[in-house]
Design an enzyme around this catalytic site. Sequence first.
Site, mmCIF file in Angstrom:
data_model
loop_
_atom_site.group_PDB
_atom_site.id
_atom_site.type_symbol
_atom_site.label_atom_id
_atom_site.label_comp_id
_atom_site.label_asym_id
_atom_site.label_seq_id
_atom_site.Cartn_x
_atom_site.Cartn_y
_atom_site.Cartn_z
ATOM 1 N N GLU A 180 49.840 -79.836 66.067
ATOM 2 C CA GLU A 180 48.620 -79.818 65.234
ATOM 3 C C GLU A 180 48.193 -81.267 65.070
ATOM 4 O O GLU A 180 48.806 -82.007 64.303
ATOM 5 C CB GLU A 180 48.918 -79.177 63.869
ATOM 6 C CG GLU A 180 49.266 -77.705 63.929
ATOM 7 C CD GLU A 180 48.082 -76.820 64.273
ATOM 8 O OE1 GLU A 180 46.959 -77.333 64.485
ATOM 9 O OE2 GLU A 180 48.290 -75.599 64.342
ATOM 10 N N GLY A 184 50.423 -84.336 63.145
ATOM 11 C CA GLY A 184 50.218 -85.778 63.055
ATOM 12 C C GLY A 184 49.107 -86.209 63.992
ATOM 13 O O GLY A 184 48.254 -85.401 64.366
ATOM 14 N N CYS A 206 43.285 -83.211 58.055
ATOM 15 C CA CYS A 206 43.024 -83.011 59.487
ATOM 16 C C CYS A 206 41.665 -82.371 59.707
ATOM 17 O O CYS A 206 40.847 -82.879 60.451
ATOM 18 C CB CYS A 206 44.138 -82.187 60.111
ATOM 19 S SG CYS A 206 44.482 -80.678 59.218
ATOM 20 N N ALA A 215 47.904 -89.501 69.255
ATOM 21 C CA ALA A 215 48.713 -90.441 70.039
ATOM 22 C C ALA A 215 50.196 -90.087 69.939
ATOM 23 O O ALA A 215 50.911 -90.059 70.950
ATOM 24 C CB ALA A 215 48.470 -91.864 69.549
ATOM 25 N N THR A 216 50.668 -89.782 68.723
ATOM 26 C CA THR A 216 52.088 -89.439 68.573
ATOM 27 C C THR A 216 52.360 -88.058 69.180
ATOM 28 O O THR A 216 53.411 -87.838 69.784
ATOM 29 C CB THR A 216 52.508 -89.492 67.097
ATOM 30 O OG1 THR A 216 52.030 -90.691 66.507
ATOM 31 C CG2 THR A 216 54.017 -89.442 66.947
HETATM 32 P P1 NAD Z 1 51.531 -89.947 62.805
HETATM 33 O O1 NAD Z 1 51.321 -89.362 64.152
HETATM 34 O O2 NAD Z 1 51.493 -91.426 62.642
HETATM 35 O O3 NAD Z 1 52.949 -89.495 62.207
HETATM 36 C C1 NAD Z 1 53.303 -88.139 62.118
HETATM 37 C C2 NAD Z 1 54.822 -88.020 62.141
HETATM 38 O O4 NAD Z 1 55.307 -88.394 63.441
HETATM 39 C C3 NAD Z 1 55.554 -88.873 61.144
HETATM 40 O O5 NAD Z 1 56.608 -88.107 60.562
HETATM 41 C C4 NAD Z 1 56.122 -89.996 62.004
HETATM 42 O O6 NAD Z 1 57.277 -90.581 61.459
HETATM 43 C C5 NAD Z 1 56.444 -89.253 63.278
HETATM 44 N N1 NAD Z 1 56.575 -90.070 64.483
HETATM 45 C C6 NAD Z 1 56.252 -91.380 64.672
HETATM 46 N N2 NAD Z 1 56.513 -91.747 65.949
HETATM 47 C C7 NAD Z 1 57.004 -90.665 66.578
HETATM 48 C C8 NAD Z 1 57.423 -90.403 67.919
HETATM 49 N N3 NAD Z 1 57.380 -91.338 68.890
HETATM 50 N N4 NAD Z 1 57.841 -89.156 68.226
HETATM 51 C C9 NAD Z 1 57.847 -88.187 67.293
HETATM 52 N N5 NAD Z 1 57.473 -88.363 66.001
HETATM 53 C C10 NAD Z 1 57.043 -89.588 65.662
HETATM 54 O O7 NAD Z 1 50.449 -89.237 61.861
HETATM 55 P P2 NAD Z 1 50.118 -89.544 60.331
HETATM 56 O O8 NAD Z 1 49.386 -90.858 60.273
HETATM 57 O O9 NAD Z 1 51.332 -89.350 59.500
HETATM 58 O O10 NAD Z 1 49.091 -88.363 59.981
HETATM 59 C C11 NAD Z 1 47.712 -88.471 60.162
HETATM 60 C C12 NAD Z 1 47.275 -87.720 61.416
HETATM 61 O O11 NAD Z 1 47.725 -86.365 61.342
HETATM 62 C C13 NAD Z 1 45.759 -87.607 61.538
HETATM 63 O O12 NAD Z 1 45.377 -87.831 62.881
HETATM 64 C C14 NAD Z 1 45.468 -86.158 61.156
HETATM 65 O O13 NAD Z 1 44.263 -85.644 61.664
HETATM 66 C C15 NAD Z 1 46.677 -85.468 61.671
HETATM 67 N N6 NAD Z 1 46.882 -84.178 60.999
HETATM 68 C C16 NAD Z 1 46.663 -83.015 61.709
HETATM 69 C C17 NAD Z 1 46.800 -81.784 61.078
HETATM 70 C C18 NAD Z 1 46.546 -80.495 61.826
HETATM 71 O O14 NAD Z 1 46.943 -79.449 61.346
HETATM 72 N N7 NAD Z 1 45.907 -80.530 62.978
HETATM 73 C C19 NAD Z 1 47.181 -81.724 59.736
HETATM 74 C C20 NAD Z 1 47.409 -82.921 59.046
HETATM 75 C C21 NAD Z 1 47.271 -84.150 59.704
#
Ligand code: NAD
Length: 468
Positions: free
Chosen positions: A246, A224, A280, A227-228
């Site tokens: 990741e 994700g 990503c 920030a998260t």
């Molecule tokens: P996000 O961080 O908003 O959410 C990811 C997940 O975290 C969701 O399931 C969400 O419900 C959960 N979440 C929310 N608050 C949380 C908390 N406080 N603690 C733990 N979990 C929490 O990300 P997104 O908008 O769903 O995805 C987009 C981001 O993901 C982009 O920055 C992208 O680059 C990244 N991404 C990275 C990879 C990689 O392999 N490096 C792959 C795909 C996406």
Amino acid sequence: MIEFSATIGGKPAPVGSVFPVLNPATGEEVGCAPNMGAAELDAAVAVAKAAFVSWSAQGDEALQAACAAVTAKIEEHAAELAEIITLEQGKPLNGLGSRWEIGGAVAWAGYTTGLSLPVKVLQDNTQGRIELHRKPLGVIGSITPWNFPVMIAVWHILPALRTGNTVIVKPSPFTPLSTLRLVEIMNEVLPPGVVNVVTGDDKAFNLGGAMSAHPDIAKIVFTGSCATGQKVMQSAAATMKRLTLELGGNDAGIVLPDADPAKIAEGLFWGAFINNGQTCAAMKRLYVHESIHDAVCEALVGYAKNIPVGNGMDEASILGPVQNRMQFDKVSRLVADAKERGKVLLGGAPGEGLFFPPTIVSGLRNGDALVDEEQFGPALPIIRYSDVEEAIRLANDSPNGLGGSVWSSDIKAAKKVASRMACGSVWINKHGAIQPNAPFGGVKASGVGVEFAEEGLAEYTDIQVVFA
Ligand code: NAD
């Protein structure tokens, strides 16, 4: 309306309140998912903890056979899962869309099934024998994003199972339906409690945060935003959880002066616009040498303007809408700002609903928001450079370090530049082409640890050294 219950302990968990899931192509409600809280999470962790005892005690062959059965199940349900992804995520069935995502999930599951981590003998002589064993960790918490809901869940779940762990997976509130169904399907061939799913809308209760702090979860594998990811790391500290994070990227591509614009245009486009840029390791900034800048822009725009964008259920669509309003607003803001600073070569104006046409803006520089921020959408900034050293410096001038690419007709020269890019993966004349046999992960703020291959598998284990 698509409604799946959450599978906990091999059974549908009682459904209390639910939250709606929207189809990004139409804005209509496509289904709903259970809105779960602390009690449901505790129940899922308890059954996963209980299931770990017998699951982890199996021999390696039994674990491998179970993973093969899971892979076959995903393949059997490929068409159904692809359709659910298109309805909730928006990506087309066709092209590099949901059928392609399921194809990837099957390929990754199959490859991971075939991997193993045999005992390593570190020493065997008159002084004694020393063996390195890999032990499963326990209950793995998997937290996934909305861009590749099934493929990323498979990236998390299969290596966990293969190494003898049990799993709780939590999908994004934007795309929970395909994961609910995936786990239901997996449970047809797995013992109860080995893979469980929890879903929530992130409003009333922070499920991901609760998982990250849960004392009976041994590791979080999180994909994700940065920030998260930082919040996960903080919540996980008290229980000393193992972490694979990741996170986001702001990948740069560098086009060297000797590249052939006509030859690289298609690769540049898909490197940047795969899944509408909501990937990503998509190329999110493109540095082009001044000597071929205009020719590269022209070739790229020539390719991009013919890509059909529309409702993903329509076989003619190759790109779909942006997945959600928050992301759409972010892309709109970044493009509006870029229009003030550069020259729009294609697109540039939001479409109907959540549709945003492929957008290419030249004349931008580091410091401009579309260059510095992760847009995670269909808008590519192009930056002109005059000196390769300068391009390398600008490409590396980012807190992120997921992927990068170099485009050139001279592979040797390209490899030299590639080796100086500060990122976890670097490609020559392509971008973002990940494979299950190559470890993948970010450096700097893009994450901790890797996925895929033996190195990724090992992250689901602790080492135990046996001195005999
Ligand atoms: P996000 O961080 O908003 O959410 C990811 C997940 O975290 C969701 O399931 C969400 O419900 C959960 N979440 C929310 N608050 C949380 C908390 N406080 N603690 C733990 N979990 C929490 O990300 P997104 O908008 O769903 O995805 C987009 C981001 O993901 C982009 O920055 C992208 O680059 C990244 N991404 C990275 C990879 C990689 O392999 N490096 C792959 C795909 C996406």
